[in-house]
Design a protein around this motif. Sequence first.
Motif, PDB file in Angstrom:
ATOM      1  N   VAL A 149      35.006  49.561  35.879  1.00  0.00           N
ATOM      2  CA  VAL A 149      36.337  49.230  35.370  1.00  0.00           C
ATOM      3  C   VAL A 149      37.382  49.992  36.183  1.00  0.00           C
ATOM      4  O   VAL A 149      37.283  51.211  36.359  1.00  0.00           O
TER       5      VAL A 149
ATOM      6  N   ASN B 256      41.493  50.468  36.281  1.00  0.00           N
ATOM      7  CA  ASN B 256      42.791  50.223  35.657  1.00  0.00           C
ATOM      8  C   ASN B 256      43.925  50.679  36.574  1.00  0.00           C
ATOM      9  O   ASN B 256      43.795  51.691  37.264  1.00  0.00           O
TER      10      ASN B 256
ATOM     11  N   ILE C 119      41.894  44.446  39.332  1.00  0.00           N
ATOM     12  CA  ILE C 119      42.468  45.329  38.317  1.00  0.00           C
ATOM     13  C   ILE C 119      42.118  44.783  36.928  1.00  0.00           C
ATOM     14  O   ILE C 119      42.363  43.618  36.633  1.00  0.00           O
ATOM     15  N   ASP C 120      41.551  45.649  36.082  1.00  0.00           N
ATOM     16  CA  ASP C 120      41.126  45.200  34.749  1.00  0.00           C
ATOM     17  C   ASP C 120      42.237  45.315  33.713  1.00  0.00           C
ATOM     18  O   ASP C 120      42.407  44.421  32.885  1.00  0.00           O
ATOM     19  N   ASN C 121      42.974  46.420  33.723  1.00  0.00           N
ATOM     20  CA  ASN C 121      44.069  46.614  32.775  1.00  0.00           C
ATOM     21  C   ASN C 121      45.238  47.275  33.480  1.00  0.00           C
ATOM     22  O   ASN C 121      45.048  48.028  34.436  1.00  0.00           O
ATOM     23  N   VAL C 122      46.439  46.987  32.993  1.00  0.00           N
ATOM     24  CA  VAL C 122      47.645  47.635  33.509  1.00  0.00           C
ATOM     25  C   VAL C 122      48.197  48.534  32.410  1.00  0.00           C
ATOM     26  O   VAL C 122      48.487  48.076  31.303  1.00  0.00           O
ATOM     27  N   VAL C 123      48.315  49.824  32.724  1.00  0.00           N
ATOM     28  CA  VAL C 123      48.770  50.821  31.763  1.00  0.00           C
ATOM     29  C   VAL C 123      50.034  51.481  32.297  1.00  0.00           C
ATOM     30  O   VAL C 123      50.080  51.897  33.455  1.00  0.00           O
TER      31      VAL C 123
ATOM     32  N   TYR D 268      42.362  54.294  27.503  1.00  0.00           N
ATOM     33  CA  TYR D 268      41.853  53.055  28.090  1.00  0.00           C
ATOM     34  C   TYR D 268      40.834  53.436  29.168  1.00  0.00           C
ATOM     35  O   TYR D 268      41.182  53.526  30.350  1.00  0.00           O
TER      36      TYR D 268
ATOM     37  N   ALA E 166      38.205  54.044  32.074  1.00  0.00           N
ATOM     38  CA  ALA E 166      37.998  53.351  33.346  1.00  0.00           C
ATOM     39  C   ALA E 166      37.150  54.245  34.239  1.00  0.00           C
ATOM     40  O   ALA E 166      37.081  55.460  34.055  1.00  0.00           O
TER      41      ALA E 166
ATOM     42  N   VAL F   5      41.077  54.811  38.583  1.00  0.00           N
ATOM     43  CA  VAL F   5      42.426  54.338  38.301  1.00  0.00           C
ATOM     44  C   VAL F   5      43.186  54.184  39.608  1.00  0.00           C
ATOM     45  O   VAL F   5      42.971  54.934  40.558  1.00  0.00           O
TER      46      VAL F   5
END
Length: 248
Positions: free
Chosen positions: A9, A11, A50-54, A96, A98, A101
């Motif tokens: 993962v 992020n 990219i799995d998530n944007v934080v 979240y 990962a 990052v």
Amino acid sequence: MDPDPGAHVVNAVIQARASSTRLPGKVLRPLAGRSVLGWVIRAAAASPGIDNVVVATSTEPDDDPVAEEAVRHGALVARGPLDDVLARFEVAVESYPADAVVRLTADCPLLDPELIGQLVTLWRARPSLDYLSTTLVRTLPRGFDAELVRAGVLAEQVETARGADREHVTSGIYSRPETYSCSGVVVGPPADDLRVTLDTVEDWSVIEGVVAELGDRVVAWREVVALLRARPELAALNQHVEQKKVAR
């Protein structure tokens, strides 16, 4: 070689705050119909791998609008200390989880998803790497900066980093190549004399000029460079601006 590189993962974590010594409120400035932060979130979300944007902002009331704007554009939010940016990244990874990052800053609205995707692809192919960036050897304009850090290395920095290394998040990593395995992306021909990051009113003039020409869309870095080479008078507007140095 990892048996399933796709299982990792990754992020994107965008550091953002409303306060800025040189241009207060810059990340919330409207640019062609969306905020500067909205531009950065859009580019991060469009980046392959990219799995998530934080968005990592502070717990200060002044940054409530930053958190609200992040949510409005579909990003997740992590909040931590204003002046300890590394601690904010710790909160982001704890909230979240990962394996790595990608560190982005909210004052780079013209970020190129392809460059970010290259870092992710390189790391997934060789996940033993601790750090990859577009700036290890700078050949790109300022404003296309992206850094990938393995989560375990980030956790080490949380425990050991002091002073400026906590503000700059990754300086305690890339400054120690004898300890950490580092790699990066370079481009040719070099365009590191150009600047499309947002720190000053002169920077704003250049970015507004670029967007006026190229429109409200995610653009490739080569398009931006080609425009500024064709419009030297536009590129000259912020050539005298000096980037703040990493104090160590």
